[in-house]
Design a protein around this motif. Structure first.
Motif, PDB file in Angstrom:
ATOM      1  N   LYS A  22       3.136  29.071 -23.337  1.00  0.00           N
ATOM      2  CA  LYS A  22       2.477  29.783 -24.431  1.00  0.00           C
ATOM      3  C   LYS A  22       1.791  28.797 -25.369  1.00  0.00           C
ATOM      4  CE  LYS A  22       3.586  32.892 -28.299  1.00  0.00           C
ATOM      5  NZ  LYS A  22       4.675  33.666 -28.953  1.00  0.00           N
ATOM      6  N   TRP A  23       2.516  27.744 -25.771  1.00  0.00           N
ATOM      7  CA  TRP A  23       1.938  26.734 -26.665  1.00  0.00           C
ATOM      8  C   TRP A  23       0.733  26.053 -26.009  1.00  0.00           C
ATOM      9  CZ3 TRP A  23       1.106  21.499 -26.134  1.00  0.00           C
ATOM     10  CH2 TRP A  23       0.748  20.799 -27.298  1.00  0.00           C
ATOM     11  N   GLY A  24       0.879  25.647 -24.748  1.00  0.00           N
ATOM     12  CA  GLY A  24      -0.184  24.915 -24.073  1.00  0.00           C
ATOM     13  C   GLY A  24      -1.437  25.735 -23.869  1.00  0.00           C
ATOM     14  N   ALA A  36     -13.825  30.178 -21.464  1.00  0.00           N
ATOM     15  CA  ALA A  36     -13.038  30.313 -20.232  1.00  0.00           C
ATOM     16  C   ALA A  36     -11.582  29.926 -20.496  1.00  0.00           C
ATOM     17  CB  ALA A  36     -13.625  29.429 -19.143  1.00  0.00           C
ATOM     18  N   GLY A  37     -10.669  30.670 -19.882  1.00  0.00           N
ATOM     19  CA  GLY A  37      -9.260  30.333 -20.021  1.00  0.00           C
ATOM     20  C   GLY A  37      -8.912  29.097 -19.223  1.00  0.00           C
ATOM     21  N   PRO A  38      -7.812  28.420 -19.577  1.00  0.00           N
ATOM     22  CA  PRO A  38      -7.421  27.220 -18.848  1.00  0.00           C
ATOM     23  C   PRO A  38      -6.832  27.554 -17.486  1.00  0.00           C
ATOM     24  CG  PRO A  38      -5.746  27.769 -20.463  1.00  0.00           C
ATOM     25  CD  PRO A  38      -6.874  28.739 -20.672  1.00  0.00           C
ATOM     26  N   THR A  39      -6.896  26.589 -16.583  1.00  0.00           N
ATOM     27  CA  THR A  39      -6.167  26.694 -15.316  1.00  0.00           C
ATOM     28  C   THR A  39      -4.715  26.347 -15.601  1.00  0.00           C
ATOM     29  OG1 THR A  39      -8.126  26.023 -14.084  1.00  0.00           O
ATOM     30  CG2 THR A  39      -6.000  25.842 -12.958  1.00  0.00           C
ATOM     31  N   ASP A  87     -11.826  18.329 -17.529  1.00  0.00           N
ATOM     32  CA  ASP A  87     -12.251  17.563 -18.693  1.00  0.00           C
ATOM     33  C   ASP A  87     -11.085  17.294 -19.639  1.00  0.00           C
ATOM     34  OD1 ASP A  87     -15.183  17.656 -18.127  1.00  0.00           O
ATOM     35  OD2 ASP A  87     -14.815  19.801 -18.332  1.00  0.00           O
ATOM     36  N   VAL A  88     -10.184  18.264 -19.743  1.00  0.00           N
ATOM     37  CA  VAL A  88      -9.061  18.166 -20.668  1.00  0.00           C
ATOM     38  C   VAL A  88      -7.795  18.617 -19.957  1.00  0.00           C
ATOM     39  CG1 VAL A  88      -8.086  18.959 -22.866  1.00  0.00           C
ATOM     40  CG2 VAL A  88     -10.567  18.654 -22.650  1.00  0.00           C
ATOM     41  N   LEU A  89      -6.723  17.863 -20.137  1.00  0.00           N
ATOM     42  CA  LEU A  89      -5.397  18.255 -19.656  1.00  0.00           C
ATOM     43  C   LEU A  89      -4.486  18.406 -20.865  1.00  0.00           C
ATOM     44  CD1 LEU A  89      -4.722  15.889 -16.601  1.00  0.00           C
ATOM     45  CD2 LEU A  89      -5.641  18.217 -16.575  1.00  0.00           C
ATOM     46  N   VAL A  90      -3.827  19.549 -20.972  1.00  0.00           N
ATOM     47  CA  VAL A  90      -2.828  19.767 -22.013  1.00  0.00           C
ATOM     48  C   VAL A  90      -1.455  19.683 -21.359  1.00  0.00           C
ATOM     49  CG1 VAL A  90      -1.926  21.370 -23.741  1.00  0.00           C
ATOM     50  CG2 VAL A  90      -4.395  21.223 -23.344  1.00  0.00           C
ATOM     51  N   LEU A  91      -0.662  18.704 -21.760  1.00  0.00           N
ATOM     52  CA  LEU A  91       0.673  18.502 -21.200  1.00  0.00           C
ATOM     53  C   LEU A  91       1.702  19.113 -22.145  1.00  0.00           C
ATOM     54  CD1 LEU A  91       0.377  14.806 -19.933  1.00  0.00           C
ATOM     55  CD2 LEU A  91      -0.186  16.944 -18.734  1.00  0.00           C
ATOM     56  N   ILE A 116      -6.401  13.659 -22.453  1.00  0.00           N
ATOM     57  CA  ILE A 116      -5.012  14.114 -22.336  1.00  0.00           C
ATOM     58  C   ILE A 116      -4.488  14.481 -23.721  1.00  0.00           C
ATOM     59  CG2 ILE A 116      -2.696  13.516 -21.580  1.00  0.00           C
ATOM     60  CD1 ILE A 116      -4.063  11.368 -19.775  1.00  0.00           C
ATOM     61  N   VAL A 117      -3.984  15.712 -23.834  1.00  0.00           N
ATOM     62  CA  VAL A 117      -3.489  16.250 -25.099  1.00  0.00           C
ATOM     63  C   VAL A 117      -2.036  16.660 -24.919  1.00  0.00           C
ATOM     64  CG1 VAL A 117      -3.794  18.047 -26.851  1.00  0.00           C
ATOM     65  CG2 VAL A 117      -5.797  17.110 -25.649  1.00  0.00           C
ATOM     66  N   THR A 118      -1.212  16.354 -25.905  1.00  0.00           N
ATOM     67  CA  THR A 118       0.176  16.808 -25.862  1.00  0.00           C
ATOM     68  C   THR A 118       0.649  17.074 -27.280  1.00  0.00           C
ATOM     69  OG1 THR A 118       2.369  16.364 -24.904  1.00  0.00           O
ATOM     70  CG2 THR A 118       1.253  14.510 -25.983  1.00  0.00           C
ATOM     71  N   GLY A 119       1.897  17.487 -27.425  1.00  0.00           N
ATOM     72  CA  GLY A 119       2.429  17.807 -28.745  1.00  0.00           C
ATOM     73  C   GLY A 119       3.783  18.470 -28.624  1.00  0.00           C
ATOM     74  N   TYR A 120       4.127  19.264 -29.607  1.00  0.00           N
ATOM     75  CA  TYR A 120       5.441  19.912 -29.672  1.00  0.00           C
ATOM     76  C   TYR A 120       5.263  21.414 -29.872  1.00  0.00           C
ATOM     77  CZ  TYR A 120       7.621  15.322 -30.296  1.00  0.00           C
ATOM     78  OH  TYR A 120       8.059  14.028 -30.125  1.00  0.00           O
ATOM     79  N   VAL A 121       6.180  22.182 -29.280  1.00  0.00           N
ATOM     80  CA  VAL A 121       6.059  23.634 -29.315  1.00  0.00           C
ATOM     81  C   VAL A 121       6.556  24.242 -30.623  1.00  0.00           C
ATOM     82  CG1 VAL A 121       8.310  24.168 -28.324  1.00  0.00           C
ATOM     83  CG2 VAL A 121       6.389  25.693 -27.883  1.00  0.00           C
ATOM     84  N   GLY A 122       7.268  23.467 -31.438  1.00  0.00           N
ATOM     85  CA  GLY A 122       7.808  24.034 -32.669  1.00  0.00           C
ATOM     86  C   GLY A 122       8.288  22.970 -33.621  1.00  0.00           C
ATOM     87  N   VAL A 123       9.359  23.271 -34.333  1.00  0.00           N
ATOM     88  CA  VAL A 123       9.924  22.353 -35.311  1.00  0.00           C
ATOM     89  C   VAL A 123      10.521  21.145 -34.588  1.00  0.00           C
ATOM     90  CG1 VAL A 123      11.702  22.090 -37.073  1.00  0.00           C
ATOM     91  CG2 VAL A 123      10.410  24.224 -36.930  1.00  0.00           C
ATOM     92  N   VAL A 124      10.172  19.947 -35.041  1.00  0.00           N
ATOM     93  CA  VAL A 124      10.699  18.716 -34.442  1.00  0.00           C
ATOM     94  C   VAL A 124      11.872  18.259 -35.296  1.00  0.00           C
ATOM     95  CG1 VAL A 124      10.162  16.387 -33.659  1.00  0.00           C
ATOM     96  CG2 VAL A 124       8.365  18.126 -33.703  1.00  0.00           C
ATOM     97  N   TYR A 125      13.091  18.542 -34.842  1.00  0.00           N
ATOM     98  CA  TYR A 125      14.251  18.220 -35.663  1.00  0.00           C
ATOM     99  C   TYR A 125      15.237  17.275 -34.979  1.00  0.00           C
ATOM    100  CZ  TYR A 125      16.692  21.938 -33.036  1.00  0.00           C
ATOM    101  OH  TYR A 125      17.240  22.718 -32.043  1.00  0.00           O
TER     102      TYR A 125
END
Length: 429
Positions: A22-24, A36-39, A87-91, A116-125
């Protein structure tokens, strides 16, 4: 190598759970100027979501393809070979898997690699430093708030790693109509979490207090919003599902278990209660009254320490008395909640960063902080666990192989949720 200037940007998302999918998927749409939606790809593993879980996220009509890490890398390589490279990968992955995929992508030696893009799905605790350093090497590391962006940069700069990849944004799934009370409606929703609290006793305590609150307030609908059904896994393992614990109790008619998309549940919520769920931020974005429980303490293990200073910390005793906390405005401003109408601009910096990278004649090499030089006793184990060797022969997938794999996955889930707790109880005798 020329920059990618075509109008249609090809984006792929690799996730390892329903919440990260969902986040990605939503992040991909917010940071790229494409309709266009992502693959989609979901990583095969212990938290592989079911079809029901994927559908409940509500982010795409097309189900993502289930793959191993090696199969994903081959898909990226083959797309490039066909002249249809991403062109873009979301990890949307845990830190160790991000680091392994970064290594795999670097080893592919593509003529032009994706951003290459990444991150966190919510609160980083928890595991802030470790998780960030495992993600270092991505072109964009998204922070969900000003508070997170400052922390992320401090970690990278503190170890001598570049922090230019950190970009402040927000959670991509905030949205919905602002809260408006409805005459005759009084609904409290408790946002459950699979592993918070973790113990049976603590989860039973929360459940008893919810049921007790429902009895004290017969005119109020009390909904226990669940993330998954027994046998399904999410980002975290759930050893003591509330669905099973409630069988030992006798809840009143105004208490119910509910599933579904959180946004739809919030549409009919008058008070959101949780221990530390990201649903609190979703509710605050919509200005829905929100309470974060202190009944089990304010502890790092629970994640509710993140809400210190928010004005939201309270207890069931106070909620039973009708006392609802009010959020602190300054705290909200630092947490990316964007309840002031600024949400539409929250991803501008991320879009600009991705566009600038796509416009470069060539992207720089992937240079993670963790290398054989900086982490000689740590990195090899991470890479070995994931075994992302695209030169290995491709296994032939037969119908029998799929049946065996599904049976093995079901046995594993049964063991985690039913057998393991029994063994643990026997050990305590």
């Amino acid at each position: 190598m020329p920059s990618r200037t075509r109008e249609a940007i090809r984006v792929a998302v690799l996730a390892d759970s329903d919440t990260r999918w969902k986040w990605g998927a939503l992040t991909a749409r917010r940071i790229t100027a494409t309709s266009a939606g992502p693959t989609g790809f979901v990583l095969r593993g212990r938290a592989t979501p079911t079809a029901r879980q994927l559908a409940e996220t509500g982010v795409s009509a097309d189900a993502p393809r289930e793959v191993t890490g090696v199969e994903f890398l081959r898909a990226v390589r083959d797309a490039e070979t066909r002249g249809e490279g991403y062109d873009v990968l979301v990890l949307a992955l845990v830190g160790g898997t991000v680091r392994a995929v970064l290594q795999g992508l670097a080893d592919l030696g593509l003529a032009r690699r994706p951003v290459i893009v990444t991150g966190y799905v919510g609160v980083v605790y928890e595991k802030l430093t470790d998780g960030l350093l495992l993600r270092h090497g991505a072109d964009v590391v998204l922070a969900n708030s000003r508070h997170d962006a400052e922390r992320f940069r401090a970690v990278y700069e503190g170890v001598g790693a570049g922090a230019e990849s950190v970009v402040e944004a927000a959670l991509p799934f905030l949205g919905g109509a602002p809260y408006a009370p409805v005459a005759g409606r009084d609904t409290l929703v408790f946002a459950a979490q699979p592993s918070v609290p973790a113990t049976r006793a603590e989860r039973a305590h929360v459940l008893r207090r919810l049921i007790g609150h429902a009895r004290l307030h017969p005119g109020r609908e009390v909904l226990l919003k669940l993330r998954s059904k027994p046998g399904e896994h999410t980002t975290h393992l759930e050893e003591f599902p509330f669905q099973r614990l409630v069988r030992e109790l006798d809840p009143p008619d105004n208490f119910r278990l509910v599933y579904g998309h959180m946004g739809e549940v919030l549409d009919r919520t008058d008070l959101l209660v949780t221990v530390s769920s990201t649903a609190a931020l979703e509710a605050l974005h919509r200005r829905i009254p929100t309470a974060v429980l202190t009944d089990l303490g304010v502890r790092e293990a629970l994640g509710n320490h993140h809400f210190v200073g928010s004005g939201l910390l309270t207890s069931f005793d106070r909620l039973d008395e009708g006392r609802v906390p009010a959020p602190d405005g300054a705290w909200l401003g630092r947490q990316g909640v964007a309840s002031d109408g600024s949400y539409e601009k929250a991803f501008d910096a991320a879009r600009d960063r991705v566009a600038a990278l796509l416009a470069l004649p060539a992207l720089p090499p992937i240079t993670p902080y963790y290398t054989a030089e900086t982490a000689s006793g740590y990195l090899p184990g991470i890479l070995a666990r994931h075994r992302l060797d695209v030169t290995a022969p491709e296994p032939r997938e037969s119908g029998l192989r799929r049946i065996v794999r599904e049976a093995a996955r079901g046995a594993y889930r049964h063991g985690v949720q039913r057998v393991a707790p029994v063994i643990r109880r026997l050990g305590e005798l």
